[in-house]
Design an enzyme around this catalytic site. Sequence first.
Site: not given
Ligand code: MRU
Length: 346
Positions: A46-47, A236, A247
């Site tokens: 994820r990320g 994202d 997030k």
């Molecule tokens: O649901 P996730 O864990 O994929 O969400 C991740 C985030 O919101 C991060 O802050 C974002 O993807 C940036 S990662 C460099």
Amino acid sequence: MPVPTIAWEDNALRLIDQTLLPEQYVRIDCGDVETVAEAIESLRVRGAPAIGVAAAFGVVIGAREALASGSDIVSGTRKAIERLARTRPTAVNLFWALDRMGRRLSEVADRQPAQIRDSLLEEAQEIFEEDRRVCRQIGRNGAGLLNANATVLTHCNAGALATADYGTALAVIYAAVEAGKQVAVFADETRPLLQGSRLTAWELRQSGVDVTVICDSMAASVLRQKNIDSVIVGADRIAANGDVANKIGTYGLAILAREHNVPFYVAAPLSTIDMSLPRGEEIPIEERKPDEITRGMGRQTAPGGVNVYNPAFDVTPSRLVSAIVTEKGVAQSPYQPAFHAWFQGK
Ligand code: MRU
């Protein structure tokens, strides 16, 4: 690489299963497209940048599957791209990486199947290497925003576990530490899936960075009491006007930062900026299953059958964002001209 979040090893995509951290450190191999898609959907990987890189390798696996089954490699690979595109809707890096893989496929479509597969692997490896370089550059560009002695609040995980190298928001912190600065971090636990307490706290401790975990509901008090110098988060998807999807909980944190006169920084690669969307309202927001909230801690935490609203992301309006740090530099409002210049100079 601080943590091998994603690796292409022995001709396989190897991922850290992030759903198991911090209790267990387990690396899993993804041998088919469905396993890669499931890993993205269930947040084993994820990320935003990491999702893009994993999906790029997923396309290579799709090509390989088509080749092994004797079916048409071009249409088989396109099916893999379509499947991977249905995994998560918000992080634009996923679609950015899949588009790149699709373009490469079109360029080499008339070659021999094995050559097509090899070209796709080359493209995925380039996406991976690019992400590593970009993380380092974001870190260098953002480190100057932190004082020699800084206390930073962050939300979710925008670090090594979210990218191919050492992150975006956390890259700023890692680079400042490398430059000899003293940085202490408060990490929001980040309900409902606890990316802050499970992942950010884990990787900062691995790297020896001073980290304190707080519940999300403590952020206001921490901003008032703990001399926070800045809030730094990842993203994202960033719309053309600088509105930032990140997030769930990020928007609230940006409002709190403004109330306490604390700068609110966003660090992200150019691949997170979606110039096709003029405003944040147009960013698709993923809604996830109710049981992430009703059975959040492995036990029933709300009555069975209760109504649940579980958006995974929110949008912070650009007026609350003090600066956006990318591999191209640091921009302040109005963001559109800076974004245009960055994309033109690419
Ligand atoms: O649901 P996730 O864990 O994929 O969400 C991740 C985030 O919101 C991060 O802050 C974002 O993807 C940036 S990662 C460099």
